[in-house]
Design a protein around this motif. Structure first.
Motif, PDB file in Angstrom:
ATOM      1  N   GLU A 261       0.852  -1.189   0.000  1.00 44.07           N
ATOM      2  CA  GLU A 261       0.000   0.000   0.000  1.00 44.07           C
ATOM      3  C   GLU A 261       0.889   1.241   0.000  1.00 44.07           C
ATOM      4  O   GLU A 261       2.048   1.196   0.404  1.00 44.07           O
ATOM      5  CB  GLU A 261      -0.923   0.001   1.220  1.00 44.07           C
ATOM      6  N   LEU A 262       0.311   2.360  -0.452  1.00 47.94           N
ATOM      7  CA  LEU A 262       1.079   3.605  -0.574  1.00 47.94           C
ATOM      8  C   LEU A 262       0.193   4.778  -0.218  1.00 47.94           C
ATOM      9  O   LEU A 262      -0.988   4.815  -0.577  1.00 47.94           O
ATOM     10  CB  LEU A 262       1.602   3.771  -2.002  1.00 47.94           C
ATOM     11  N   TYR A 263       0.804   5.758   0.477  1.00 46.04           N
ATOM     12  CA  TYR A 263       0.139   7.013   0.815  1.00 46.04           C
ATOM     13  C   TYR A 263       1.007   8.173   0.316  1.00 46.04           C
ATOM     14  O   TYR A 263       2.235   8.104   0.353  1.00 46.04           O
ATOM     15  CB  TYR A 263      -0.034   7.155   2.325  1.00 46.04           C
ATOM     16  N   ALA A 264       0.335   9.248  -0.142  1.00 49.81           N
ATOM     17  CA  ALA A 264       1.054  10.437  -0.607  1.00 49.81           C
ATOM     18  C   ALA A 264       0.260  11.680  -0.244  1.00 49.81           C
ATOM     19  O   ALA A 264      -0.978  11.662  -0.212  1.00 49.81           O
ATOM     20  CB  ALA A 264       1.265  10.377  -2.122  1.00 49.81           C
ATOM     21  N   VAL A 265       0.980  12.766   0.013  1.00 48.12           N
ATOM     22  CA  VAL A 265       0.353  14.053   0.322  1.00 48.12           C
ATOM     23  C   VAL A 265       0.219  14.873  -0.954  1.00 48.12           C
ATOM     24  O   VAL A 265       1.154  14.957  -1.756  1.00 48.12           O
ATOM     25  CB  VAL A 265       1.178  14.830   1.364  1.00 48.12           C
ATOM     26  N   VAL A 266      -0.961  15.473  -1.137  1.00 50.74           N
ATOM     27  CA  VAL A 266      -1.222  16.439  -2.210  1.00 50.74           C
ATOM     28  C   VAL A 266      -1.755  17.708  -1.542  1.00 50.74           C
ATOM     29  O   VAL A 266      -2.097  17.684  -0.351  1.00 50.74           O
ATOM     30  CB  VAL A 266      -2.222  15.879  -3.239  1.00 50.74           C
ATOM     31  N   PRO A 267      -1.834  18.842  -2.283  1.00 55.52           N
ATOM     32  CA  PRO A 267      -2.254  20.088  -1.629  1.00 55.52           C
ATOM     33  C   PRO A 267      -3.596  20.006  -0.905  1.00 55.52           C
ATOM     34  O   PRO A 267      -3.793  20.660   0.112  1.00 55.52           O
ATOM     35  CB  PRO A 267      -2.314  21.079  -2.796  1.00 55.52           C
ATOM     36  N   GLU A 268      -4.524  19.183  -1.380  1.00 57.80           N
ATOM     37  CA  GLU A 268      -5.850  19.122  -0.769  1.00 57.80           C
ATOM     38  C   GLU A 268      -6.010  17.946   0.183  1.00 57.80           C
ATOM     39  O   GLU A 268      -7.105  17.740   0.716  1.00 57.80           O
ATOM     40  CB  GLU A 268      -6.934  19.034  -1.855  1.00 57.80           C
ATOM     41  N   GLY A 269      -4.989  17.128   0.372  1.00 52.91           N
ATOM     42  CA  GLY A 269      -5.172  15.999   1.267  1.00 52.91           C
ATOM     43  C   GLY A 269      -4.194  14.863   1.052  1.00 52.91           C
ATOM     44  O   GLY A 269      -3.003  15.083   0.811  1.00 52.91           O
ATOM     45  N   ILE A 270      -4.711  13.613   1.083  1.00 50.62           N
ATOM     46  CA  ILE A 270      -3.891  12.406   1.027  1.00 50.62           C
ATOM     47  C   ILE A 270      -4.467  11.470  -0.032  1.00 50.62           C
ATOM     48  O   ILE A 270      -5.687  11.285  -0.122  1.00 50.62           O
ATOM     49  CB  ILE A 270      -3.877  11.697   2.399  1.00 50.62           C
ATOM     50  N   LEU A 271      -3.581  10.866  -0.828  1.00 48.93           N
ATOM     51  CA  LEU A 271      -3.955   9.842  -1.786  1.00 48.93           C
ATOM     52  C   LEU A 271      -3.534   8.479  -1.254  1.00 48.93           C
ATOM     53  O   LEU A 271      -2.498   8.352  -0.592  1.00 48.93           O
ATOM     54  CB  LEU A 271      -3.280  10.086  -3.141  1.00 48.93           C
TER      55      LEU A 271
ATOM     56  N   GLU B 254      -8.521   5.736  -3.021  1.00 44.16           N
ATOM     57  CA  GLU B 254      -9.185   6.645  -2.083  1.00 44.16           C
ATOM     58  C   GLU B 254      -8.434   7.959  -2.003  1.00 44.16           C
ATOM     59  O   GLU B 254      -7.207   8.015  -2.148  1.00 44.16           O
ATOM     60  CB  GLU B 254      -9.274   5.998  -0.695  1.00 44.16           C
ATOM     61  N   ARG B 255      -9.202   9.011  -1.760  1.00 40.37           N
ATOM     62  CA  ARG B 255      -8.631  10.346  -1.585  1.00 40.37           C
ATOM     63  C   ARG B 255      -9.272  10.959  -0.340  1.00 40.37           C
ATOM     64  O   ARG B 255     -10.490  11.018  -0.229  1.00 40.37           O
ATOM     65  CB  ARG B 255      -8.904  11.212  -2.815  1.00 40.37           C
ATOM     66  N   LEU B 256      -8.441  11.390   0.602  1.00 41.76           N
ATOM     67  CA  LEU B 256      -8.917  11.994   1.836  1.00 41.76           C
ATOM     68  C   LEU B 256      -8.662  13.495   1.781  1.00 41.76           C
ATOM     69  O   LEU B 256      -7.527  13.926   1.561  1.00 41.76           O
ATOM     70  CB  LEU B 256      -8.180  11.391   3.040  1.00 41.76           C
ATOM     71  N   GLU B 257      -9.712  14.278   1.970  1.00 39.72           N
ATOM     72  CA  GLU B 257      -9.559  15.731   2.012  1.00 39.72           C
ATOM     73  C   GLU B 257      -9.268  16.151   3.440  1.00 39.72           C
ATOM     74  O   GLU B 257     -10.123  16.053   4.321  1.00 39.72           O
ATOM     75  CB  GLU B 257     -10.816  16.419   1.481  1.00 39.72           C
ATOM     76  N   VAL B 258      -8.035  16.587   3.673  1.00 37.84           N
ATOM     77  CA  VAL B 258      -7.592  16.944   5.012  1.00 37.84           C
ATOM     78  C   VAL B 258      -6.335  17.792   4.879  1.00 37.84           C
ATOM     79  O   VAL B 258      -5.629  17.713   3.876  1.00 37.84           O
ATOM     80  CB  VAL B 258      -7.297  15.661   5.839  1.00 37.84           C
TER      81      VAL B 258
END
Length: 338
Positions: A166-176, A191-195
């Motif tokens: 599994e992989l997680y990454a930060v983007v300006p609007e949250g986490i992918l 999934e995309r988390l807005e945070v």
């Protein structure tokens, strides 16, 4: 560094991996719980760039990934495997560039699946994520773009108890969030988390047979925990600006998640709670001396099942260790220099 940099090898000995100028150094216990050998250079004479990633599979082999310099303004990712702490790691082998050629594009991340295959992830020139995985019988699959947009520098890769990556990454609007649907398949953006997230604070950990948990610090300074399909939970206030280290361990007969961080005061702090039971609460407890601002913290479980904490400062080269005492709670021995 990206990943746990103190790990227990197949023979029970602990190893640490320490960036040093344009190289990586390794140190290992001569025997489990015993004295440590002197530092040695990993992988031969390859000149390295900043950004070491470390992953470990179920076979306990360590996989190291870094950017190697190939000329002015040109770099490629290189990989080394360390089978046992007292053996020499393999020489750095080229893995290539996600865009075929160019300079460093971001700090890599590496996770190792149930078959022992390393999966390397890195931001590409387009701002998405590219990956390359080892073949089961040697060599590497081609680079592939697994999508994403405006991905920031650091990634968090993790292998679940199922053996899937599994992989997680930060983007300006949250986490992918990406995961393998089947063993050996390409991870899919699911999934995309807005945070709000402070860059450079991601840490992922397998916390049950079904889930991995992502820890991150939000813009208000709170340390949060998130699992797919749910909302993030505020755990406690972050003690310092950097990422945490996290492991699962047994404390007084319970399956617990243990967190450690260098606090704003300069000391190491610890917090523990029953795994995936954030509602139980957690609080920081300080330990050890004041450390330089660049000091990093990592956790491991030794051959006897005891928690080991390590701190390392690139500016001073000082490596300190502390172990859990054989008594209830999380009492630690005095910190000592290795």
């Amino acid at each position: 560094m990206n990943g746990d940099w103190i790990i227990r090898g197949r023979d029970g000995r602990l190893s640490v991996y320490l960036p040093s100028d344009d190289a990586v150094l390794c140190r290992a216990e001569r025997a489990p719980g015993g004295p440590w050998e002197a530092p040695r250079t990993v992988g031969g004479g390859q000149k390295l760039r900043p950004g070491l990633a470390i992953g470990q599979g179920a076979d306990s082999y360590a996989h190291l990934v870094c950017w190697g310099s190939t000329g002015p303004g040109e770099s490629e990712l290189v990989h080394s495997t360390h089978f046992r702490p007292l053996l020499a790691p393999l020489d750095w082998g080229p893995v290539g560039h996600p865009n075929k050629k160019g300079d460093r594009t971001g700090t890599p991340a590496v996770a190792v699946d149930a078959q022992g295959r390393a999966h390397i992830f890195v931001r590409n020139k387009g701002g998405g994520v590219s990956m390359r995985a080892q073949k089961e019988k040697g060599g590497w699959d081609p680079w592939c773009d697994i999508k994403g947009r405006d991905v920031q520098e650091d990634l968090a890769a993790v292998t679940g108890e199922s053996g899937r990556v599994e992989l997680y990454a930060v983007v300006p609007e949250g986490i992918l969030y990406w995961r393998q649907e089947e063993p050996g398949s390409q991870p899919v953006l699911t999934e995309r988390l807005e945070v709000s997230v402070r860059p450079g604070t991601l840490r992922a950990l397998a916390t049950s047979p079904e889930n991995t948990t992502l820890f991150f610090t939000d813009d208000s300074g709170d340390l949060c925990a998130w699992r797919r399909g749910a909302k993030p939970v505020t755990l406690l206030a972050s003690a310092g600006p950097g990422p945490i280290s996290a492991i699962r361990c047994e404390l007084d007969g319970s399956d617990c998640t243990l967190l450690a961080q260098r606090s704003a005061s300069g000391r190491v702090v610890f917090a523990a709670y029953p795994s995936e039971e954030e509602s139980a609460g957690a609080w920081w407890t300080e330990s050890g001396p004041q450390l330089p601002t660049d000091a990093k913290v990592s956790l491991a479980v030794d051959a006897h099942g005891s928690v080991v904490a390590a701190t390392m400062s690139p500016s001073t080269g000082q490596l300190l260790l502390s172990r859990r005492k054989d008594e209830p709670g999380l009492a630690l021995t005095g910190w000592r220099e290795v």
